[in-house]
Design a protein around this motif. Structure first.
Motif, PDB file in Angstrom:
ATOM      1  N   HIS A  71       4.480 -19.716   0.129  1.00 26.60           N
ATOM      2  CA  HIS A  71       4.840 -18.612   0.655  1.00 26.60           C
ATOM      3  C   HIS A  71       4.875 -19.011   2.118  1.00 26.60           C
ATOM      4  O   HIS A  71       4.021 -19.818   2.714  1.00 26.60           O
ATOM      5  N   ASN A  72       5.673 -18.008   2.953  1.00 22.62           N
ATOM      6  CA  ASN A  72       5.437 -18.227   4.476  1.00 22.62           C
ATOM      7  C   ASN A  72       5.507 -16.674   4.968  1.00 22.62           C
ATOM      8  O   ASN A  72       6.156 -15.775   4.586  1.00 22.62           O
ATOM      9  N   ASP A  73       4.656 -16.677   6.097  1.00 17.95           N
ATOM     10  CA  ASP A  73       4.538 -15.470   6.853  1.00 17.95           C
ATOM     11  C   ASP A  73       4.135 -14.402   5.944  1.00 17.95           C
ATOM     12  O   ASP A  73       4.577 -13.176   5.926  1.00 17.95           O
ATOM     13  N   VAL A  74       3.155 -14.541   5.055  1.00 18.38           N
ATOM     14  CA  VAL A  74       2.549 -13.388   4.253  1.00 18.38           C
ATOM     15  C   VAL A  74       2.009 -12.274   5.105  1.00 18.38           C
ATOM     16  O   VAL A  74       0.910 -13.003   5.992  1.00 18.38           O
ATOM     17  N   GLN A  75       1.984 -11.292   5.163  1.00 15.05           N
ATOM     18  CA  GLN A  75       1.347 -10.399   6.088  1.00 15.05           C
ATOM     19  C   GLN A  75       0.016  -9.894   5.323  1.00 15.05           C
ATOM     20  O   GLN A  75      -0.385 -10.025   4.088  1.00 15.05           O
ATOM     21  N   PRO A  76      -0.900  -9.713   6.257  1.00 12.30           N
ATOM     22  CA  PRO A  76      -2.326  -9.244   5.686  1.00 12.30           C
ATOM     23  C   PRO A  76      -2.073  -8.105   4.732  1.00 12.30           C
ATOM     24  O   PRO A  76      -1.255  -7.279   4.458  1.00 12.30           O
ATOM     25  N   VAL A  77      -3.472  -7.884   3.842  1.00 11.78           N
ATOM     26  CA  VAL A  77      -3.661  -6.841   2.895  1.00 11.78           C
ATOM     27  C   VAL A  77      -3.769  -5.528   3.721  1.00 11.78           C
ATOM     28  O   VAL A  77      -4.135  -5.609   4.718  1.00 11.78           O
ATOM     29  N   LEU A  78      -3.557  -4.526   2.992  1.00  9.00           N
ATOM     30  CA  LEU A  78      -3.862  -3.276   3.361  1.00  9.00           C
ATOM     31  C   LEU A  78      -5.069  -2.453   2.639  1.00  9.00           C
ATOM     32  O   LEU A  78      -5.321  -2.818   1.472  1.00  9.00           O
ATOM     33  N   THR A  79      -5.780  -1.778   3.529  1.00  6.24           N
ATOM     34  CA  THR A  79      -6.789  -1.061   2.904  1.00  6.24           C
ATOM     35  C   THR A  79      -6.600   0.123   2.304  1.00  6.24           C
ATOM     36  O   THR A  79      -5.614   0.799   2.328  1.00  6.24           O
ATOM     37  N   GLU A  80      -7.412   0.789   1.348  1.00  9.24           N
ATOM     38  CA  GLU A  80      -7.141   2.067   0.760  1.00  9.24           C
ATOM     39  C   GLU A  80      -6.805   3.098   1.773  1.00  9.24           C
ATOM     40  O   GLU A  80      -5.912   4.144   1.538  1.00  9.24           O
ATOM     41  N   GLU A  82      -5.384   2.958   4.771  1.00 11.55           N
ATOM     42  CA  GLU A  82      -4.031   2.628   5.266  1.00 11.55           C
ATOM     43  C   GLU A  82      -3.008   2.848   4.043  1.00 11.55           C
ATOM     44  O   GLU A  82      -1.845   3.547   4.557  1.00 11.55           O
ATOM     45  N   LEU A  83      -3.261   2.522   2.789  1.00 12.93           N
ATOM     46  CA  LEU A  83      -2.444   2.944   1.610  1.00 12.93           C
ATOM     47  C   LEU A  83      -2.298   4.687   1.567  1.00 12.93           C
ATOM     48  O   LEU A  83      -0.938   5.059   1.598  1.00 12.93           O
ATOM     49  N   VAL A  84      -3.395   5.228   1.781  1.00 15.47           N
ATOM     50  CA  VAL A  84      -3.106   6.817   1.593  1.00 15.47           C
ATOM     51  C   VAL A  84      -2.500   7.559   3.049  1.00 15.47           C
ATOM     52  O   VAL A  84      -1.533   8.081   2.806  1.00 15.47           O
ATOM     53  N   LEU A  94       2.830   5.925  -4.220  1.00 18.00           N
ATOM     54  CA  LEU A  94       3.393   4.563  -4.437  1.00 18.00           C
ATOM     55  C   LEU A  94       3.010   4.194  -5.961  1.00 18.00           C
ATOM     56  O   LEU A  94       1.932   4.420  -6.295  1.00 18.00           O
ATOM     57  N   PRO A  95       3.751   3.354  -6.707  1.00 15.85           N
ATOM     58  CA  PRO A  95       3.303   2.972  -8.246  1.00 15.85           C
ATOM     59  C   PRO A  95       1.983   2.028  -7.801  1.00 15.85           C
ATOM     60  O   PRO A  95       1.837   1.231  -6.915  1.00 15.85           O
ATOM     61  N   LEU A  96       1.264   2.308  -8.898  1.00 16.70           N
ATOM     62  CA  LEU A  96      -0.168   1.518  -8.799  1.00 16.70           C
ATOM     63  C   LEU A  96       0.114  -0.214  -8.827  1.00 16.70           C
ATOM     64  O   LEU A  96      -0.588  -0.649  -8.000  1.00 16.70           O
ATOM     65  N   SER A  97       1.048  -0.587  -9.406  1.00 12.62           N
ATOM     66  CA  SER A  97       1.273  -1.924  -9.546  1.00 12.62           C
ATOM     67  C   SER A  97       1.614  -2.363  -7.901  1.00 12.62           C
ATOM     68  O   SER A  97       1.111  -3.596  -7.437  1.00 12.62           O
ATOM     69  N   TYR A  98       2.467  -1.765  -7.167  1.00 17.27           N
ATOM     70  CA  TYR A  98       2.704  -2.350  -5.895  1.00 17.27           C
ATOM     71  C   TYR A  98       1.595  -1.845  -4.986  1.00 17.27           C
ATOM     72  O   TYR A  98       1.588  -2.807  -4.161  1.00 17.27           O
ATOM     73  N   LYS A  99       0.883  -0.956  -5.285  1.00 20.15           N
ATOM     74  CA  LYS A  99      -0.448  -0.731  -4.300  1.00 20.15           C
ATOM     75  C   LYS A  99      -1.670  -1.715  -4.569  1.00 20.15           C
ATOM     76  O   LYS A  99      -2.011  -2.289  -3.485  1.00 20.15           O
ATOM     77  N   LEU A 100      -1.560  -2.157  -5.905  1.00 22.29           N
ATOM     78  CA  LEU A 100      -2.409  -3.590  -5.901  1.00 22.29           C
ATOM     79  C   LEU A 100      -1.894  -4.731  -5.246  1.00 22.29           C
ATOM     80  O   LEU A 100      -2.784  -5.708  -4.644  1.00 22.29           O
TER      81      LEU A 100
END
Length: 221
Positions: A71-80, A82-84, A94-100
């Motif tokens: 992969h290239n230029d993967v962005q950082p993960v999001l915190t709970e 940030e998701l909220v 958002l769908p659970l699968s996408y949030k994971l």
């Protein structure tokens, strides 16, 4: 003679300086690779230790992480938190699968295998970048509001985009996705959820639309 010696010393110092710089670059690259590996291991462990470790997408996320070098230029993960915040801004859950995916892999990337995945931070709807479209667009002889189509990526190499059908009511909250194509100005190749889409991506390691459009009806190549 003195000038010749000085020239040799100067040239030697340049060569030594260049070699030191190259060694430092190699060392920095190696350190980054080691740090990436540590971060990937942490994310895999976090998935395995989470309450969602039996969710079908968890296995796919681990595969993505294990093949991180593809992969290239993967962005950082999001915190709970940030998701909220993002869900509040979207006024959508958002769908659970996408949030994971966002929580354990990253919030986007220019090259996930050979497919781009846009940044959810940008919150792009199809109507935002295809303002020439009518208010509604066709899918399976139904009309879908263009401003309800949240884009998984704003535009791929074919000029099209995978979009979430955010108004489709499902029992588990997993929105289907469909592909908007420039060739027919419609939505095509609906998949049931993000997990199915991601499975196709991992299996093909190429653009999902090219895998589905194998007869090249949309001119996707």
């Amino acid at each position: 003679m003195k000038i010749g010696l000085l020239a040799i010393v100067f040239l030697a110092s340049l060569i030594i300086g260049f070699l030191n710089l190259e060694n430092k670059k190699k060392s920095d690259v190696l350190k980054k690779k080691m740090q990436d590996r540590i971060n990937i291991t942490k994310r895999i462990n976090a998935i395995n230790q989470s309450t969602y470790n039996k969710h079908k997408i968890s296995k796919l996320l681990i595969t993505l992480l294990e093949e991180f070098q593809l992969h290239n230029d993967v962005q950082p993960v999001l915190t709970e938190t940030e998701l909220v915040k993002i869900e509040k801004q979207l006024d959508l859950t958002l769908p659970l699968s996408y949030k994971l995916f966002l929580k354990y892999f990253g919030y986007g990337g220019n090259w996930i295998y050979a497919n781009s995945i846009g940044s959810i931070r940008d919150r792009s709807f199809l109507s935002d970048y295809r303002n020439e479209l009518d208010e509604k667009i066709e899918l399976d002889n139904k009309k879908i509001k263009v401003d309800s189509l949240l884009c998984l990526m704003p535009e791929d190499s074919n000029g099209g985009a995978w979009c979430w059908l955010t108004t489709e009511d499902t029992k588990d909250g997993e929105w289907p996705l469909a592909y908007y194509s420039l060739s027919n100005k419609k939505l095509n190749y609906k998949v049931q959820n993000f997990t199915e889409w991601l499975q196709i991506l991992i299996n093909s390691k190429g653009e999902v639309i090219r895998e589905l459009d194998f007869d090249d009806e949309l001119g996707s190549g």
